[in-house]
Design an enzyme around this catalytic site. Structure first.
Site, PDB file in Angstrom:
ATOM      1  N   LYS A 194       9.213  28.811  32.489  1.00 56.70           N
ATOM      2  CA  LYS A 194       9.537  30.236  32.549  1.00 56.70           C
ATOM      3  C   LYS A 194      11.033  30.413  32.807  1.00 56.70           C
ATOM      4  O   LYS A 194      11.728  29.470  33.187  1.00 56.70           O
ATOM      5  CB  LYS A 194       8.709  30.905  33.648  1.00 56.70           C
ATOM      6  CG  LYS A 194       8.924  30.309  35.034  1.00 56.70           C
ATOM      7  CD  LYS A 194       7.988  30.917  36.052  1.00 56.70           C
ATOM      8  CE  LYS A 194       8.245  30.291  37.430  1.00 56.70           C
ATOM      9  NZ  LYS A 194       7.424  30.922  38.479  1.00 56.70           N
ATOM     10  N   TYR A 215      41.821  38.774  44.807  1.00 61.95           N
ATOM     11  CA  TYR A 215      41.585  40.143  45.241  1.00 61.95           C
ATOM     12  C   TYR A 215      41.486  40.238  46.756  1.00 61.95           C
ATOM     13  O   TYR A 215      40.918  39.370  47.420  1.00 61.95           O
ATOM     14  CB  TYR A 215      40.279  40.671  44.631  1.00 61.95           C
ATOM     15  CG  TYR A 215      40.384  41.042  43.171  1.00 61.95           C
ATOM     16  CD1 TYR A 215      41.272  42.024  42.738  1.00 61.95           C
ATOM     17  CD2 TYR A 215      39.577  40.425  42.229  1.00 61.95           C
ATOM     18  CE1 TYR A 215      41.361  42.374  41.404  1.00 61.95           C
ATOM     19  CE2 TYR A 215      39.645  40.770  40.886  1.00 61.95           C
ATOM     20  CZ  TYR A 215      40.541  41.745  40.481  1.00 61.95           C
ATOM     21  OH  TYR A 215      40.619  42.088  39.151  1.00 61.95           O
TER      22      TYR A 215
END
Length: 355
Positions: A34, A249
């Site tokens: 999956k 940042y």
């Protein structure tokens, strides 16, 4: 396309499968593929495991099942763990996908389409023994025991359940679930059973029944199996910074010395969590290199000051995931699990299959 490459060693995955099959002895071993094979490629992994006689593949949804069926053909069993719904029942029938029925409503839907097609439809039943996500409740199971017509028209191939805490071998809850499962199975003596996920395989033969369903252990997310994944990124920028220079940042990292800082082309858009900002490491030529500054959308910075100058150049590859930094080890840094690290591997990465 990204400059970064995820390398998946299919031979390692096959060897992990064979190890699990050896532990399970006479029980069959399927494969959970999956979420696109935990981010590594469901089709490629399934084809590799077919070479080792794996014939049961577990997906989450009908969409995943259809994609796998189109790639693999009809000679394998594809099981849909989320079950059947009104909108996808015909698709499951058309593509010969077997739903794992999780409640009486799904049984009712599958019976309806059995009547519509005037033929038996194969299914698995999922009994909830304590994980309390999907699965028929004790009251629903009792209804099935007392009224077998509820299963009329259905070709019941397996009864399954799912362990909640199988990674903890000594946790008594494993035995509680096993005993509940056995108690239910006595009312269905001619139906095959499946309980063991990856962790359950290592709990012993009592947990193996007819079919085991490993996922994580196939992909190295277990101490006894090997990591098949390598993620590498090239240095795309180098700069020499002086003492007290700010990086990234919000200026969350300040150099404490004159430093050589390298930039790598991956970030949180590629599934590399922002939580790795100013923590974690990558490896260059087996040497640990710290991540500095904020992880941004497409870039991270690493401090390569302590590396030999001959190893610092544009194009030099850094290993983000590999033998020195496995998915489980990386996950532990930011308080998550290796499953999440793998399934978050971004679609921009190039995938390379070896073995």
């Amino acid at each position: 396309m990204s400059l970064c490459t995820v390398e998946i060693n299919l031979s390692t995955i096959k060897n992990n499968y064979l190890l699990l099959q050896d532990i399970c002895k006479t029980s069959l071993v399927g494969a959970a593929v999956k979420a696109n094979g935990y981010g590594l490629g469901a089709v490629q992994i399934s084809k590799a495991l077919i070479e080792e006689n794996c014939r049961h593949f577990f997906v989450a949804s009908s969409e995943e099942g259809v994609n796998l069926r189109n790639a693999l053909g009809l000679d394998v069993n594809i099981l849909v763990l989320n079950g059947v719904f009104e909108h996808d029942a015909l698709e499951l029938i058309e593509y010969n996908l077997t739903p794992v029925l999780n409640n009486l409503k799904q049984i009712e839907i599958w019976q309806k389409f059995s009547n519509l097609k005037n033929r038996l439809l194969s299914c698995y039943l999922h009994f909830n023994t304590g994980i309390n996500r999907l699965g028929l409740s004790s009251d629903e199971i009792e209804q099935l025991i007392n009224d077998r017509d509820l299963l009329k028209g259905l070709d019941l191939q397996y009864i399954i359940s799912h362990l909640a805490i199988s990674e903890e071998i000594d946790n008594p809850y494993n035995l509680e679930q096993l005993n509940r499962f056995k108690a239910y199975l006595q009312y269905f003596p001619n139906v095959k059973a499946s309980l063991a996920n990856s962790g359950g395989i290592f709990l012993g033969q009592d947990y193996h029944f007819d079919l085991a369903r490993p996922g994580a252990a196939l992909y190295g997310l277990n101490p006894l199996t090997k990591n098949p994944v390598t993620l590498k990124a090239p240095i795309i920028h180098l700069q020499n910074l002086t003492l007290d220079s700010h990086i990234g940042y919000n200026m969350t990292f300040t150099t404490k010395r004159d430093s050589v800082i390298a930039t790598l082309p991956l970030g949180y858009a590629d599934g590399f969590s922002r939580n790795f900002s100013n923590q974690g490491e990558v490896f260059i030529n087996s040497r640990s290199v710290p991540i500095v500054g904020r992880v941004s959308m497409d870039l991270i910075n690493i401090d390569v000051t302590d590396l030999p100058p001959s190893e610092i150049f544009l194009g030099q590859e850094a290993e983000i995931i590999g033998n020195y930094c496995t998915p489980d080890k990386i996950a532990s840094i930011i308080g998550t699990i290796g499953y999440e690290v793998l399934t978050n591997l971004g679609s921009r990465y190039k995938r390379k299959y070896i073995g």
